[in-house]
Motif scaffolding. Structure first.
Motif, PDB file in Angstrom:
ATOM      1  N   TRP A  88       0.815  -1.211   0.000  1.00 34.99           N
ATOM      2  CA  TRP A  88       0.000   0.000   0.000  1.00 34.99           C
ATOM      3  C   TRP A  88       0.852   1.266   0.000  1.00 34.99           C
ATOM      4  CZ3 TRP A  88      -4.489  -0.919   4.047  1.00 34.99           C
ATOM      5  CH2 TRP A  88      -5.223  -2.048   3.662  1.00 34.99           C
ATOM      6  N   PHE A  89       2.034   1.205   0.618  1.00 38.48           N
ATOM      7  CA  PHE A  89       2.794   2.442   0.777  1.00 38.48           C
ATOM      8  C   PHE A  89       4.218   2.381   0.233  1.00 38.48           C
ATOM      9  CE2 PHE A  89       3.127   0.156   4.893  1.00 38.48           C
ATOM     10  CZ  PHE A  89       4.489  -0.032   4.960  1.00 38.48           C
ATOM     11  N   THR A  90       4.657   1.242  -0.282  1.00 35.75           N
ATOM     12  CA  THR A  90       6.007   1.166  -0.819  1.00 35.75           C
ATOM     13  C   THR A  90       6.082   1.941  -2.132  1.00 35.75           C
ATOM     14  OG1 THR A  90       6.274  -1.053   0.095  1.00 35.75           O
ATOM     15  CG2 THR A  90       7.863  -0.365  -1.567  1.00 35.75           C
ATOM     16  N   PRO A  91       6.975   2.926  -2.250  1.00 39.71           N
ATOM     17  CA  PRO A  91       7.102   3.661  -3.518  1.00 39.71           C
ATOM     18  C   PRO A  91       7.476   2.727  -4.661  1.00 39.71           C
ATOM     19  CG  PRO A  91       8.267   4.774  -1.741  1.00 39.71           C
ATOM     20  CD  PRO A  91       7.871   3.432  -1.208  1.00 39.71           C
ATOM     21  N   SER A  92       7.084   3.085  -5.863  1.00 37.62           N
ATOM     22  CA  SER A  92       7.373   2.260  -7.028  1.00 37.62           C
ATOM     23  C   SER A  92       8.842   2.385  -7.433  1.00 37.62           C
ATOM     24  CB  SER A  92       6.497   2.687  -8.198  1.00 37.62           C
ATOM     25  OG  SER A  92       5.134   2.463  -7.909  1.00 37.62           O
ATOM     26  N   VAL A  93       9.458   1.241  -7.749  1.00 39.74           N
ATOM     27  CA  VAL A  93      10.816   1.233  -8.280  1.00 39.74           C
ATOM     28  C   VAL A  93      10.749   1.645  -9.743  1.00 39.74           C
ATOM     29  CG1 VAL A  93      12.858  -0.162  -8.767  1.00 39.74           C
ATOM     30  CG2 VAL A  93      11.518  -0.590  -6.690  1.00 39.74           C
ATOM     31  N   GLU A  94      11.440   2.725 -10.105  1.00 39.26           N
ATOM     32  CA  GLU A  94      11.376   3.235 -11.471  1.00 39.26           C
ATOM     33  C   GLU A  94      12.717   3.167 -12.190  1.00 39.26           C
ATOM     34  OE1 GLU A  94       9.303   6.931 -11.859  1.00 39.26           O
ATOM     35  OE2 GLU A  94       7.768   6.366 -10.400  1.00 39.26           O
ATOM     36  N   GLY A  95      13.705   2.626 -11.537  1.00 44.89           N
ATOM     37  CA  GLY A  95      15.020   2.520 -12.148  1.00 44.89           C
ATOM     38  C   GLY A  95      16.028   2.049 -11.126  1.00 44.89           C
ATOM     39  N   VAL A  96      17.273   2.466 -11.297  1.00 43.32           N
ATOM     40  CA  VAL A  96      18.340   2.031 -10.397  1.00 43.32           C
ATOM     41  C   VAL A  96      19.177   3.224  -9.929  1.00 43.32           C
ATOM     42  CG1 VAL A  96      18.564  -0.344 -11.228  1.00 43.32           C
ATOM     43  CG2 VAL A  96      19.774   1.493 -12.427  1.00 43.32           C
ATOM     44  N   THR A  97      19.686   3.098  -8.725  1.00 43.78           N
ATOM     45  CA  THR A  97      20.673   4.034  -8.181  1.00 43.78           C
ATOM     46  C   THR A  97      22.030   3.345  -8.248  1.00 43.78           C
ATOM     47  OG1 THR A  97      19.065   5.061  -6.698  1.00 43.78           O
ATOM     48  CG2 THR A  97      21.399   5.331  -6.147  1.00 43.78           C
ATOM     49  N   LEU A  98      22.956   3.926  -8.972  1.00 41.31           N
ATOM     50  CA  LEU A  98      24.289   3.354  -9.130  1.00 41.31           C
ATOM     51  C   LEU A  98      25.263   4.063  -8.207  1.00 41.31           C
ATOM     52  CD1 LEU A  98      24.455   3.170 -13.046  1.00 41.31           C
ATOM     53  CD2 LEU A  98      23.472   1.517 -11.442  1.00 41.31           C
ATOM     54  N   GLU A  99      26.028   3.292  -7.463  1.00 43.04           N
ATOM     55  CA  GLU A  99      27.059   3.844  -6.583  1.00 43.04           C
ATOM     56  C   GLU A  99      28.418   3.293  -6.999  1.00 43.04           C
ATOM     57  OE1 GLU A  99      24.287   4.431  -2.584  1.00 43.04           O
ATOM     58  OE2 GLU A  99      26.101   3.218  -2.492  1.00 43.04           O
ATOM     59  N   PHE A 100      29.408   4.189  -6.981  1.00 41.50           N
ATOM     60  CA  PHE A 100      30.766   3.844  -7.388  1.00 41.50           C
ATOM     61  C   PHE A 100      31.744   4.139  -6.259  1.00 41.50           C
ATOM     62  CE2 PHE A 100      28.287   4.848 -11.119  1.00 41.50           C
ATOM     63  CZ  PHE A 100      28.655   3.875 -12.033  1.00 41.50           C
ATOM     64  N   ALA A 101      32.829   3.402  -6.231  1.00 35.27           N
ATOM     65  CA  ALA A 101      33.829   3.550  -5.169  1.00 35.27           C
ATOM     66  C   ALA A 101      34.581   4.875  -5.305  1.00 35.27           C
ATOM     67  CB  ALA A 101      34.810   2.385  -5.227  1.00 35.27           C
ATOM     68  N   ASN A 102      35.165   5.285  -4.172  1.00 34.94           N
ATOM     69  CA  ASN A 102      36.079   6.434  -4.121  1.00 34.94           C
ATOM     70  C   ASN A 102      35.422   7.748  -4.547  1.00 34.94           C
ATOM     71  OD1 ASN A 102      38.237   4.675  -3.333  1.00 34.94           O
ATOM     72  ND2 ASN A 102      38.489   4.100  -5.479  1.00 34.94           N
ATOM     73  N   LYS A 103      34.102   7.884  -4.276  1.00 37.22           N
ATOM     74  CA  LYS A 103      33.392   9.135  -4.551  1.00 37.22           C
ATOM     75  C   LYS A 103      33.624   9.605  -5.984  1.00 37.22           C
ATOM     76  CE  LYS A 103      33.086  12.178  -1.256  1.00 37.22           C
ATOM     77  NZ  LYS A 103      33.420  13.171  -0.205  1.00 37.22           N
ATOM     78  N   LEU A 104      33.511   8.682  -6.906  1.00 34.88           N
ATOM     79  CA  LEU A 104      33.782   8.943  -8.320  1.00 34.88           C
ATOM     80  C   LEU A 104      32.958  10.120  -8.845  1.00 34.88           C
ATOM     81  CD1 LEU A 104      35.083   7.910 -11.044  1.00 34.88           C
ATOM     82  CD2 LEU A 104      32.935   6.649 -11.370  1.00 34.88           C
TER      83      LEU A 104
ATOM     84  N   GLN B 125      25.603  13.044 -15.100  1.00 30.57           N
ATOM     85  CA  GLN B 125      26.741  13.182 -14.204  1.00 30.57           C
ATOM     86  C   GLN B 125      26.671  12.208 -13.028  1.00 30.57           C
ATOM     87  OE1 GLN B 125      29.410  15.330 -14.626  1.00 30.57           O
ATOM     88  NE2 GLN B 125      28.516  15.823 -16.621  1.00 30.57           N
ATOM     89  N   ILE B 126      27.817  11.626 -12.705  1.00 26.77           N
ATOM     90  CA  ILE B 126      28.003  10.901 -11.446  1.00 26.77           C
ATOM     91  C   ILE B 126      28.629  11.882 -10.469  1.00 26.77           C
ATOM     92  CG2 ILE B 126      29.135   8.965 -10.294  1.00 26.77           C
ATOM     93  CD1 ILE B 126      29.389   7.664 -13.092  1.00 26.77           C
ATOM     94  N   VAL B 127      27.960  12.133  -9.356  1.00 28.68           N
ATOM     95  CA  VAL B 127      28.440  13.115  -8.387  1.00 28.68           C
ATOM     96  C   VAL B 127      28.730  12.418  -7.067  1.00 28.68           C
ATOM     97  CG1 VAL B 127      27.912  15.241  -7.144  1.00 28.68           C
ATOM     98  CG2 VAL B 127      27.088  14.931  -9.502  1.00 28.68           C
ATOM     99  N   ASP B 128      29.964  12.518  -6.615  1.00 26.08           N
ATOM    100  CA  ASP B 128      30.389  11.877  -5.361  1.00 26.08           C
ATOM    101  C   ASP B 128      30.018  10.396  -5.339  1.00 26.08           C
ATOM    102  OD1 ASP B 128      31.536  14.197  -4.384  1.00 26.08           O
ATOM    103  OD2 ASP B 128      29.740  14.811  -3.297  1.00 26.08           O
ATOM    104  N   GLY B 129      30.189   9.745  -6.486  1.00 29.99           N
ATOM    105  CA  GLY B 129      30.004   8.305  -6.550  1.00 29.99           C
ATOM    106  C   GLY B 129      28.582   7.826  -6.688  1.00 29.99           C
ATOM    107  N   LYS B 130      27.638   8.715  -7.029  1.00 32.43           N
ATOM    108  CA  LYS B 130      26.238   8.289  -7.092  1.00 32.43           C
ATOM    109  C   LYS B 130      25.523   8.927  -8.271  1.00 32.43           C
ATOM    110  CE  LYS B 130      23.959   7.791  -3.260  1.00 32.43           C
ATOM    111  NZ  LYS B 130      23.186   8.022  -1.998  1.00 32.43           N
ATOM    112  N   VAL B 131      24.640   8.136  -8.914  1.00 30.80           N
ATOM    113  CA  VAL B 131      23.777   8.649  -9.966  1.00 30.80           C
ATOM    114  C   VAL B 131      22.501   7.802  -9.991  1.00 30.80           C
ATOM    115  CG1 VAL B 131      24.832   7.196 -11.762  1.00 30.80           C
ATOM    116  CG2 VAL B 131      23.620   9.288 -12.407  1.00 30.80           C
ATOM    117  N   GLN B 132      21.359   8.450 -10.246  1.00 28.70           N
ATOM    118  CA  GLN B 132      20.073   7.764 -10.315  1.00 28.70           C
ATOM    119  C   GLN B 132      19.565   7.796 -11.744  1.00 28.70           C
ATOM    120  OE1 GLN B 132      18.197  10.208  -7.280  1.00 28.70           O
ATOM    121  NE2 GLN B 132      18.279   8.515  -5.822  1.00 28.70           N
ATOM    122  N   ILE B 133      19.136   6.627 -12.232  1.00 26.71           N
ATOM    123  CA  ILE B 133      18.725   6.497 -13.629  1.00 26.71           C
ATOM    124  C   ILE B 133      17.394   5.773 -13.694  1.00 26.71           C
ATOM    125  CG2 ILE B 133      19.314   5.472 -15.858  1.00 26.71           C
ATOM    126  CD1 ILE B 133      22.251   5.770 -15.085  1.00 26.71           C
TER     127      ILE B 133
END
Length: 219
Positions: A154-170, A183-191
């Motif tokens: 009832w309350f779980t938000p829908s998954v619409e893609g992936v969050t990618l995390e990279f080492a060393n704050k890429l 852009q990947i900012v501080d090792g993270k990007v959402q797609i």
């Protein structure tokens, strides 16, 4: 009815209580961790799993695990962590019945909070196609809802893609097959899947450290 924030959802899922013995040592019961880990062998969760981490309260970066172990009376067993600081705990029904204590030590100069996430079993690398991400999304959705309990759908938000995390704050870029760049900012990007487009793909600058759900309506 999907109107709870991601922060509330995370709090609802993270029912395992970590008791700090002192600032950088945490204690769990194995049975509590087992309750969540058993989702990893449930039918339909072929490509995703529950992962245990510790997150720096200030920087929101993953904390390294200095040492981890289980103990019960005279029995003692060290636990390993992955290259990307995931706590590796064996899934074993005999251990569940014995219910040893699990201890984790993190650096003394950092305040680290326990973090339980839904993530892919395998990292992403090179080119990743639309269909590869598309097949992950219902698995991630199902695991989030299974963790949340009877009324989670009832309350779980829908998954619409992936969050990618990279080492060393890429800091780098993701290349899309349609020519777009993100852009990947501080090792993270959402797609989102929609950004890739059916039949398209993304090209990564390096292997991911973690691949998590993207829940834009859960912010």
């Amino acid at each position: 009815m999907k109107k709870l924030s991601l922060a509330i959802l995370t709090a609802a899922l993270a029912t395992t209580a970590a008791v700090p013995v002192y600032a950088q040592e945490y204690m769990f019961t194995y049975s509590k961790l087992y309750t969540h880990m058993k989702q990893n062998v449930k039918e339909g969760h072929d490509d995703v799993k529950i992962g245990f981490f510790f997150l720096d309260a200030d920087t929101k970066q993953l904390c390294p695990i200095d040492k981890a172990w289980m103990e019960k009376e005279e029995h003692y067993e060290e636990l390993k962590s992955s290259d990307y600081n995931e706590l590796i705990v064996p899934l074993d029904n005999n251990l569940r019945q014995a219910n040893p204590l699990v201890f984790v030590q993190t650096p003394q100069d950092r305040r680290c909070d326990f973090s339980m996430v839904v993530m892919t079993i395998e990292p992403f690398k090179g080119e990743v196609g639309y269909q590869e991400i598309e097949k992950l999304m219902p698995q991630m959705q199902a695991m989030l809802e299974d963790l949340g309990g009877m009324f989670a759908s009832w309350f779980t938000p829908s998954v619409e893609g992936v969050t990618l995390e990279f080492a060393n704050k890429l800091n780098s870029t993701i290349q899309f097959s349609n020519g777009d760049v993100k852009q990947i900012v501080d090792g993270k990007v959402q797609i989102s899947l929609a950004e890739i487009g059916e039949g398209g793909f993304i090209r990564l600058p390096q292997e991911t450290a973690r691949v998590l759900p993207y829940l834009p309506k859960g912010k």
